[in-house]
Structures are given as structure tokens and as C-alpha cells.
Design a protein around this motif. Structure first.
Motif, PDB file in Angstrom:
ATOM      1  N   ALA A  34       2.663  -2.385   6.589  1.00  0.00           N
ATOM      2  CA  ALA A  34       4.021  -2.277   6.020  1.00  0.00           C
ATOM      3  C   ALA A  34       4.066  -1.215   4.924  1.00  0.00           C
ATOM      4  O   ALA A  34       5.070  -0.509   4.767  1.00  0.00           O
ATOM      5  N   CYS A  35       2.976  -1.090   4.186  1.00  0.00           N
ATOM      6  CA  CYS A  35       2.943  -0.074   3.108  1.00  0.00           C
ATOM      7  C   CYS A  35       3.058   1.329   3.706  1.00  0.00           C
ATOM      8  O   CYS A  35       3.865   2.146   3.250  1.00  0.00           O
ATOM      9  N   SER A  38       6.521   2.179   5.101  1.00  0.00           N
ATOM     10  CA  SER A  38       7.645   2.356   4.177  1.00  0.00           C
ATOM     11  C   SER A  38       7.408   3.440   3.127  1.00  0.00           C
ATOM     12  O   SER A  38       8.286   3.720   2.329  1.00  0.00           O
ATOM     13  N   THR A  79       7.562   1.264  -3.603  1.00  0.00           N
ATOM     14  CA  THR A  79       8.112   0.727  -2.353  1.00  0.00           C
ATOM     15  C   THR A  79       7.071  -0.152  -1.653  1.00  0.00           C
ATOM     16  O   THR A  79       7.378  -1.252  -1.185  1.00  0.00           O
ATOM     17  N   CYS A  80       5.831   0.337  -1.591  1.00  0.00           N
ATOM     18  CA  CYS A  80       4.786  -0.428  -0.890  1.00  0.00           C
ATOM     19  C   CYS A  80       4.541  -1.776  -1.575  1.00  0.00           C
ATOM     20  O   CYS A  80       4.371  -2.799  -0.905  1.00  0.00           O
ATOM     21  N   GLU A  82       6.684  -3.502  -3.249  1.00  0.00           N
ATOM     22  CA  GLU A  82       7.848  -4.360  -2.956  1.00  0.00           C
ATOM     23  C   GLU A  82       7.748  -4.957  -1.553  1.00  0.00           C
ATOM     24  O   GLU A  82       8.123  -6.090  -1.317  1.00  0.00           O
ATOM     25  N   ARG A  83       7.252  -4.137  -0.611  1.00  0.00           N
ATOM     26  CA  ARG A  83       7.270  -4.570   0.794  1.00  0.00           C
ATOM     27  C   ARG A  83       6.030  -5.346   1.212  1.00  0.00           C
ATOM     28  O   ARG A  83       6.033  -6.014   2.248  1.00  0.00           O
ATOM     29  N   CYS A  84       4.950  -5.256   0.473  1.00  0.00           N
ATOM     30  CA  CYS A  84       3.699  -5.875   0.922  1.00  0.00           C
ATOM     31  C   CYS A  84       3.845  -7.404   1.000  1.00  0.00           C
ATOM     32  O   CYS A  84       4.129  -8.049  -0.004  1.00  0.00           O
TER      33      CYS A  84
END
Ligand code: SF4
Ligand code: SF4
Length: 163
Positions: A34-35, A38, A79-80, A82-84
Motif C-alpha cells: 500500500a505504501c 500510494s 501518505t504511506c 496514513e495508508r499503512c
């Protein structure tokens, strides 16, 4: 690619990151990607892959990671992080890696030049006469070529010492 030998030194690097503030969740990474999916830097340069960097850290590839240009490409956009889904604070880990690289004197020339510019003039970019002419045409005040307070700050002063 050469074989990777996991030895005590390799684990030491991994533990160094695990023990740094922000690195605590490193082992929770399950390589979902995911990192990487994104990351805005990866969008413009496919060679940059934050998931890969995390795995190089997990494998204890200290020299390869610290000498890689890639850690310097991270723009710390978070961003990474937040999404991890695993709470791996990847952007903070990138900062930790940069800090270790700086301590060991491994800094790309472009960053050294930026540091020199800030030390000497308090600005990242030189202000040319051309810039001030353009500003004056737009009704903006002239900018000084050197920030007057930079010497005070570089000699260990604080913002309180700046008039
Ligand atoms: S998003 Fe988190 S868990 Fe997934 S690969 Fe990246 S660091 Fe690992
Ligand atoms: S913090 Fe760095 S690695 Fe993470 S998404 Fe932003 S640029 Fe990519």
C-alpha cells in the motif's frame, strides 16, 4: 543479485531502526505494498519503492540502504504512514535512515550544497538582481541577498536573539 546473509550485524541494523522513535512497528510490515501504491514519488520514478526499502532494512542491508540515493527522494509527505494498515511509520523511518546516513557522513552532494547555501545566506536559492527587478515590477519589496539573522542563528543563537 548476490545472496543475502542474515547475520548478527544485519540484525543489529534492524534493531537500530526498531529502537528509534517511530521505528517500533517495523516488524509488522507484511509487504502489502500500500505504501508503494500510494507514494507520489514512486508515481514519477518507478525505481523508488518504499516497500523495498523497508524490506532491505528488515534484511539488515545497512550499507545498501544508507548509500542509496532513494532515502533522499522521500518527500516526507506521510501518505504511506496514513495508508499503512499495519501502522508502520514509514515516513518517520525514512527520516531515521537519513539521520543515520548524515551521522556517518553519507550525504548526497546536492544536499550538501543546500546546507551550505542555508549556512551562508539563510536561503536555499541565491537572490539575483534579476529577481529583485522582477519583484519591483510587481510592486514587491526587494529581498536581501543574505538573510541578516543567519549568522546569529548559525552561531548557536535562537530566534529570541534575533531582533
Ligand atoms: S503499507 Fe505498511 S505493511 Fe504494507 S508494505 Fe508498506 S510498510 Fe509494509
Ligand atoms: S513519505 Fe516518502 S515514502 Fe512515504 S509516500 Fe511520501 S514520499 Fe513516499
Amino acid at each position: 543479485m548476490d545472496k543475502i546473509h542474515l547475520n548478527k550485524d544485519a540484525l543489529k541494523f534492524r534493531d537500530e531502526i526498531l529502537g528509534s522513535p517511530g521505528g517500533e512497528n517495523l516488524l509488522k510490515c507484511y509487504a502489502c505494498g500500500a505504501c508503494a501504491a500510494s507514494c507520489p514519488v514512486r508515481e514519477v520514478d518507478e525505481r523508488y519503492n518504499p516497500r523495498r526499502i523497508i524490506h532491505m532494512v528488515l534484511l539488515g542491508m545497512r550499507e545498501e540502504v544508507l548509500r542509496s540515493d532513494f532515502i533522499w527522494l522521500c518527500s516526507t509527505c506521510y501518505t504511506c504512514s496514513e495508508r499503512c494498515p499495519q501502522g508502520v511509520r514509514l515516513s518517520t523511518i525514512m527520516q531515521v535512515l537519513k539521520n543515520i546516513a548524515v551521522r556517518e557522513g553519507i550525504v548526497p552532494p546536492s544536499f550538501q550544497m543546500q546546507l551550505k547555501a542555508i549556512r551562508e545566506q539563510g536561503k536555499l536559492y541565491e537572490i539575483e538582481d534579476f529577481d529583485n527587478k522582477k519583484r519591483s515590477r510587481m510592486g514587491l519589496p526587494e529581498l536581501e541577498k543574505k538573510c541578516p539573522d543567519v549568522d546569529i542563528l548559525m552561531q548557536g543563537g535562537t530566534l529570541r536573539d534575533v531582533k
